[in-house]
Design an enzyme around this catalytic site. Structure first.
Site, PDB file in Angstrom:
ATOM      1  N   CYS A  86     -46.122  69.223  32.974  1.00  0.00           N
ATOM      2  CA  CYS A  86     -44.986  68.896  32.088  1.00  0.00           C
ATOM      3  C   CYS A  86     -44.342  70.138  31.482  1.00  0.00           C
ATOM      4  O   CYS A  86     -43.190  70.085  31.053  1.00  0.00           O
ATOM      5  CB  CYS A  86     -45.429  68.001  30.940  1.00  0.00           C
ATOM      6  SG  CYS A  86     -46.589  66.719  31.363  1.00  0.00           S
ATOM      7  N   HIS A 338     -38.248  61.467  30.105  1.00  0.00           N
ATOM      8  CA  HIS A 338     -39.111  62.618  30.388  1.00  0.00           C
ATOM      9  C   HIS A 338     -39.199  62.853  31.898  1.00  0.00           C
ATOM     10  O   HIS A 338     -40.144  62.414  32.554  1.00  0.00           O
ATOM     11  CB  HIS A 338     -40.489  62.342  29.786  1.00  0.00           C
ATOM     12  CG  HIS A 338     -41.508  63.417  30.007  1.00  0.00           C
ATOM     13  ND1 HIS A 338     -41.199  64.724  30.338  1.00  0.00           N
ATOM     14  CD2 HIS A 338     -42.878  63.372  29.922  1.00  0.00           C
ATOM     15  CE1 HIS A 338     -42.319  65.424  30.458  1.00  0.00           C
ATOM     16  NE2 HIS A 338     -43.341  64.628  30.218  1.00  0.00           N
TER      17      HIS A 338
END
Length: 379
Positions: A86, A338
């Site tokens: 991430c 996201h």
């Protein structure tokens, strides 16, 4: 040491998993952003030293290189793709800035891209070439197999339990994210970040995950993903598709080429934490960053922490004593989405457009037990 400045930043609107952008490969998501930079900054594009992009679940083959070629950039321009899960998008920005600081180059494009909708299916390879059993698909990436290897949802539950973040606090934070995001869409702040693109003849310019009119009480109606837990679909981010690009260059060169505002990269930190508590990575990352630069949390006007889960952001906020007036003041990923490899670059893009802020931090909690953070000032 040379100074690195971010002089331009744009992103696509983020599509839902299986949504408007579902048919676009990562390099196709990036193409309109590259073309925008080519048209707006032709003199700069000809001087690019490297393209550095974050990506996590893509189709391989060095997406950064594939994307720049697909967009028609010169084949003499190299490209490199970074996978720090991430944190990949933020890592790409730090990489480019550090290369400039070190004198290795003067102009970089950094950013990130993700298509969760087009992510390849992965099959476990049999140990024997004579295997006859049906193939077994990977359900998810293995983050820390030598440890207990929790899923990201279990990791968020672990953080919630350790830091006593109740279901109510998580739902309250998620509601805040949607409200702030909706407000900043309405007032035009977030639209500055987004490059409208045409998808199947329609203009796509709004994040698909945003639920601007969801009543506060609705957040409490969702069942926990794990029985007995507190993490729900409502207080977690969605899976998304999208891309982000930033133009980064050496400060003196930026002035010479007429750029008058942007972000000055000051420093960046990446740390490791217990892989059972991946979402808490921003706490030591930001703490180390502040200590190294002789700053306190009160010296920072805006702190952007990626909102993968309410639980982890609330825990980080409490541990670092961050005020609501500092934290994610335009909303965050719980509302906007996201797209893994792009999210860190999106945080920096958001800071870029907060023109009235002087000292800012972007930070990510990262699967596998990592955290990264970067410090910027206005120039």
């Amino acid at each position: 040491m040379n100074q690195a400045v971010i002089v331009a930043a744009k992103r696509t609107a983020f599509g839902k998993y299986g949504g408007t952008l579902k048919h676009l490969e990562p390099e196709q998501l990036l193409k309109p952003l590259f073309q925008h930079f080519k048209e707006k900054y032709p003199e700069v594009i000809s001087k690019i030293d490297d393209v550095v992009l974050g990506n996590v679940v893509g189709n391989g083959g060095n997406i950064a290189r594939k994307a720049l070629l697909e967009a028609g950039l010169k084949d003499s321009i190299p490209g490199v793709t970074i996978d720090r899960q991430c944190g990949s998008g933020l890592e790409s920005v730090q990489y480019a800035c550090r290369m400039i600081q070190a004198g290795a180059g003067k102009v970089y494009i950094a950013g990130g891209v993700e298509s969760t909708s087009r992510a390849p299916w992965k099959i476990k390879r049999p140990h024997s070439v004579y295997e006859t059993a049906l193939p077994e698909f990977y359900e998810r990436a293995s983050f820390a197999p030598e440890m207990s290897d929790p899923s990201m949802i279990q990791g968020a539950e672990n953080v919630a339990k350790m830091y006593d973040v109740s279901r109510g606090l998580q739902d309250e934070f998620a509601y805040r994210s949607h409200q702030l995001t909706a407000e900043n869409v309405k007032n035009g702040n977030i639209s500055q970040e987004i490059l409208p693109i045409t998808v199947k003849g329609e203009i796509f310019n709004t994040d698909e995950s945003l639920k601007s009119h969801i009543p506060k009480d609705n957040f409490g109606r969702f069942k926990p993903v794990i029985k007995g837990g507190t993490v729900t679909a409502a207080n977690s981010c969605m899976k998304n598709d999208g891309a982000v690009l930033l133009l980064i260059m050496e400060k003196d060169m930026a002035y010479e080429l007429g750029f008058e505002h942007g972000l000055l990269f000051k420093d960046g930190v990446t740390v490791g934490v217990d892989s059972n508590f991946p979402g808490i990575g921003p706490v030591p990352a930001i703490s180390n960053l502040l200590k190294r630069n002789q700053l306190t949390i009160e010296n920072i006007e805006v702190i952007e922490i990626n909102e993968a889960f309410s639980a982890q952001v609330v825990a980080c906020q409490q541990a670092l004593n961050i005020s609501n007036t500092q934290l994610n003041i335009w909303g965050g990923a719980l509302a906007s989405g996201h797209p893994y490899g792009a999210s860190g670059a999106q945080l920096v893009t958001r800071l870029f457009y907060m023109f009235d802020k002087e000292t800012m931090i972007a930070s990510m909690g990262i699967g596998g037990g990592l955290g990264n953070a970067a410090l910027f000032t206005r120039f």
